[in-house]
Design an enzyme around this catalytic site. Structure first.
Site, PDB file in Angstrom:
ATOM      1  N   SER A   8       7.866  -2.636   1.675  1.00 34.14           N
ATOM      2  CA  SER A   8       9.061  -2.764   2.505  1.00 34.14           C
ATOM      3  C   SER A   8      10.112  -3.573   1.763  1.00 34.14           C
ATOM      4  O   SER A   8       9.784  -4.466   0.967  1.00 34.14           O
ATOM      5  CB  SER A   8       8.723  -3.469   3.824  1.00 34.14           C
ATOM      6  OG  SER A   8       9.905  -3.755   4.562  1.00 34.14           O
ATOM      7  N   TYR A  21       5.027 -10.832   7.961  1.00 32.38           N
ATOM      8  CA  TYR A  21       5.354  -9.495   7.462  1.00 32.38           C
ATOM      9  C   TYR A  21       5.955  -9.561   6.062  1.00 32.38           C
ATOM     10  O   TYR A  21       5.545  -8.823   5.155  1.00 32.38           O
ATOM     11  CB  TYR A  21       6.319  -8.806   8.423  1.00 32.38           C
ATOM     12  CG  TYR A  21       6.598  -7.368   8.082  1.00 32.38           C
ATOM     13  CD1 TYR A  21       5.628  -6.390   8.269  1.00 32.38           C
ATOM     14  CD2 TYR A  21       7.842  -6.982   7.589  1.00 32.38           C
ATOM     15  CE1 TYR A  21       5.883  -5.066   7.964  1.00 32.38           C
ATOM     16  CE2 TYR A  21       8.110  -5.656   7.289  1.00 32.38           C
ATOM     17  CZ  TYR A  21       7.128  -4.698   7.477  1.00 32.38           C
ATOM     18  OH  TYR A  21       7.389  -3.379   7.167  1.00 32.38           O
TER      19      TYR A  21
END
Length: 268
Positions: free
Chosen positions: A147, A160
């Protein structure tokens, strides 16, 4: 290792996190391209319902139940694929979760541990069963879905961002280990994609893509064997700027910004 079907051999793609979002969209894109599918998720019933809705040919897909956060479960799914369908041409470690944390709170440390278990260790466990057979064959692609959030830390996103930063570094390390073997390691960095992971984010999401558009662009990047690619390209430019901004400027940009809500708070 041979596939059990007597039909003409189709290329095989193995996709984790295939019950929704990006994984589901990638599965459909690869099916449309003529691949046989090996689909992995905890929720096999959802995958089966989706396969029936899409009218997939039964001989062209198999479903494997696994909890990617559990190493033995993730590895066992890979071994079952090898036994039932053979060695994939492409393995896509897509399974991921995005849970907000506040590490001032003790109970959020277990949340962070779970995010890292799925997004980082789970990626390695998804690849592990296939590395030695691919090395023996001398070909194959291992694709890690990371990501743009792995480039810099974001408020409330400590788990995350840390997990995706680790995933990027892990894929880079693996790529270095396998670079003369014929086995490709590909790292894809999505920007914002409209999936259950992002739909509750309380902040703007520039260059938001549908899962279908992301899957189409990811398919092209994997076919080109691009070692590192940000999708969409606009987020690639943003990522480069993010990477090189001094901390003083980056910190000022974050002042007053909404943070990712705590997972435990929103799931009481």
């Amino acid at each position: 290792m041979t596939r059990t079907s007597s039909a003409p051999t189709r290329p095989l793609v193995y996709i984790t996190g295939a019950s929704s979002g990006i994984g589901q969209a990638l599965a459909l894109r690869y099916y449309q391209a003529g691949y046989t599918l090996a689909l992995v998720a905890r929720r096999t019933q959802l995958m089966q319902e989706w396969a029936l809705e899409q009218q997939l040919e039964p001989q062209r897909y198999a479903l494997y139940a696994a909890d990617i956060a559990v190493i033995d479960s993730a590895c066992a799914a890979g071994r079952r694929c090898l036994e039932q369908q053979g060695l994939p041409d492409i393995v896509i470690a897509n399974a991921g979760i995005s849970w907000g944390v506040d590490t001032a709170l003790r109970e959020d440390l277990e949340v962070m541990q779970q995010v890292l278990a799925v997004n980082t260790t789970g990626m390695a466990a998804s690849f592990q069963p296939f590395i030695a057979p691919m090395l023996e064959r001398g070909s194959g692609s291992l694709v890690g879905i990371a990501s743009v959030a792995g480039i810099r830390g974001l408020p409330g996103h400590g788990a995350y961002c840390a997990s995706k930063s680790a995933a990027i570094a892990y894929c880079e390390s693996l790529r270095g280990e396998l670079q003369t073997s014929g086995v490709q390691v590909i790292t894809l960095l999505p920007g914002y994609v409209d999936t259950p992971l992002t739909q509750n984010n309380p902040y703007a999401m520039p260059f938001l893509l549908s899962p279908q558009v992301f899957a189409a662009r990811a398919f092209k990047a994997i076919e080109r064997k691009t070692s590192y690619s940000t999708i969409p390209w606009q987020m690639g430019l943003v990522a480069k700027i993010m990477r090189f901004l001094p901390n003083t400027i980056w910190d000022k940009l974050l002042v007053g910004k909404s943070r990712k809500p705590r997972y435990l708070q929103s799931n009481k």
